[in-house]
Design an enzyme around this catalytic site. Structure first.
Site, PDB file in Angstrom:
ATOM      1  N   ASN A   1     -12.286 -13.174  15.719  1.00 50.59           N
ATOM      2  CA  ASN A   1     -12.323 -14.392  15.901  1.00 50.59           C
ATOM      3  C   ASN A   1     -10.521 -14.695  16.256  1.00 50.59           C
ATOM      4  O   ASN A   1      -9.926 -13.699  15.991  1.00 50.59           O
ATOM      5  CB  ASN A   1     -12.728 -15.237  14.895  1.00 50.59           C
ATOM      6  CG  ASN A   1     -13.220 -16.663  15.518  1.00 50.59           C
ATOM      7  OD1 ASN A   1     -12.511 -17.017  16.131  1.00 50.59           O
ATOM      8  ND2 ASN A   1     -14.503 -17.257  14.891  1.00 50.59           N
TER       9      ASN A   1
ATOM     10  N   HIS B   1       4.652   0.152   2.489  1.00 51.00           N
ATOM     11  CA  HIS B   1       6.258   0.576   2.101  1.00 51.00           C
ATOM     12  C   HIS B   1       6.373   0.923   0.694  1.00 51.00           C
ATOM     13  O   HIS B   1       5.680   0.523  -0.200  1.00 51.00           O
ATOM     14  CB  HIS B   1       6.893  -0.912   2.360  1.00 51.00           C
ATOM     15  CG  HIS B   1       6.609  -1.387   3.801  1.00 51.00           C
ATOM     16  ND1 HIS B   1       7.380  -0.921   4.729  1.00 51.00           N
ATOM     17  CD2 HIS B   1       5.878  -2.524   4.230  1.00 51.00           C
ATOM     18  CE1 HIS B   1       6.967  -1.752   5.898  1.00 51.00           C
ATOM     19  NE2 HIS B   1       5.959  -2.513   5.363  1.00 51.00           N
TER      20      HIS B   1
ATOM     21  N   THR C   1      -8.321  -4.683  -2.033  1.00 54.69           N
ATOM     22  CA  THR C   1      -7.090  -3.773  -2.589  1.00 54.69           C
ATOM     23  C   THR C   1      -8.103  -2.431  -2.825  1.00 54.69           C
ATOM     24  O   THR C   1      -7.389  -1.329  -2.987  1.00 54.69           O
ATOM     25  CB  THR C   1      -6.579  -4.243  -3.813  1.00 54.69           C
ATOM     26  OG1 THR C   1      -7.508  -4.566  -4.710  1.00 54.69           O
ATOM     27  CG2 THR C   1      -5.704  -5.501  -3.376  1.00 54.69           C
ATOM     28  N   LYS C   2      -9.327  -2.682  -3.079  1.00 56.93           N
ATOM     29  CA  LYS C   2     -10.143  -1.093  -3.520  1.00 56.93           C
ATOM     30  C   LYS C   2     -11.368  -1.097  -2.556  1.00 56.93           C
ATOM     31  O   LYS C   2     -11.815  -2.246  -1.977  1.00 56.93           O
ATOM     32  CB  LYS C   2     -10.408  -1.289  -5.136  1.00 56.93           C
ATOM     33  CG  LYS C   2      -9.131  -1.298  -5.842  1.00 56.93           C
ATOM     34  CD  LYS C   2      -9.437  -0.883  -7.454  1.00 56.93           C
ATOM     35  CE  LYS C   2      -8.187  -1.002  -8.086  1.00 56.93           C
ATOM     36  NZ  LYS C   2      -7.040  -0.304  -7.777  1.00 56.93           N
TER      37      LYS C   2
END
Length: 177
Positions: free
Chosen positions: A76, A106, A156-157
């Site tokens: 979308n 980073h 994040t996991k």
């Protein structure tokens, strides 16, 4: 870069490849939604694939050629896929507006980060996954089959198959039967 090792993103070859992908994204974002054949031609060139996908404008990515998707792929408006490493989608994956999927990261060390070095970790997404609006997926994540990720969640996991996941960080709140 593809191996997950530190790399310099301003390398001449990588810069050339990113510019080419940004040109394709620019063309796609400037093409009328009614020009479906032209849009599909641009999408095929961007992803170096023959499979069809439906992508609403605006759309942005880094390279394009590191994005793989199955049948029934839909993106979308306002989505960004940073594909310094491979992003793989199964069949029937849907991205709501504003989804960001980023393989790039980073260093935590400020001196190393200031040098311009980056790393990238592949992201794998199973079949039948629906990303709600403004979901963010971080590097190195695997998402199982038949997963619904609620709007605004930050993944994040890894997320297991057959689940509804929400929050920051995204967590399983229920199973899907």
């Amino acid at each position: 870069m593809l191996a997950g090792e530190m790399y310099m993103p301003w390398d001449a070859e990588l810069t050339k490849d990113r510019i080419q992908a940004k040109e394709h994204c620019f063309q796609l974002n400037q093409t009328s939604p009614t020009q479906t054949i032209a849009r599909q031609d641009i999408i095929r060139a961007l992803f170096s694939m023959t499979d069809e996908a439906w992508i609403e404008s605006p759309f942005h990515c880094d390279y394009g050629y590191n994005i793989r998707f199955g049948k029934g792929f839909y993106i979308n408006h306002g989505c960004t896929l940073l594909d310094a490493a491979l992003i793989t989608f199964g069949d029937n994956c849907l991205l709501a507006p504003g989804v960001v999927i980023s393989t790039a990261g980073h260093p935590l060390d400020a001196t190393e980060r200031a040098s311009g070095l980056e790393f990238a970790k592949a992201i794998t997404i199973g079949n039948d996954v629906w990303f709600g609006a403004n979901v963010t997926v971080c590097p190195g994540v695997t998402i199982g089959n038949n997963v619904v990720i609620g709007a605004g969640s930050v993944v994040t996991k890894d997320l297991p198959s057959n689940t509804v996941c929400v929050g920051s960080p995204a967590k399983v709140i229920r199973e899907i039967e």
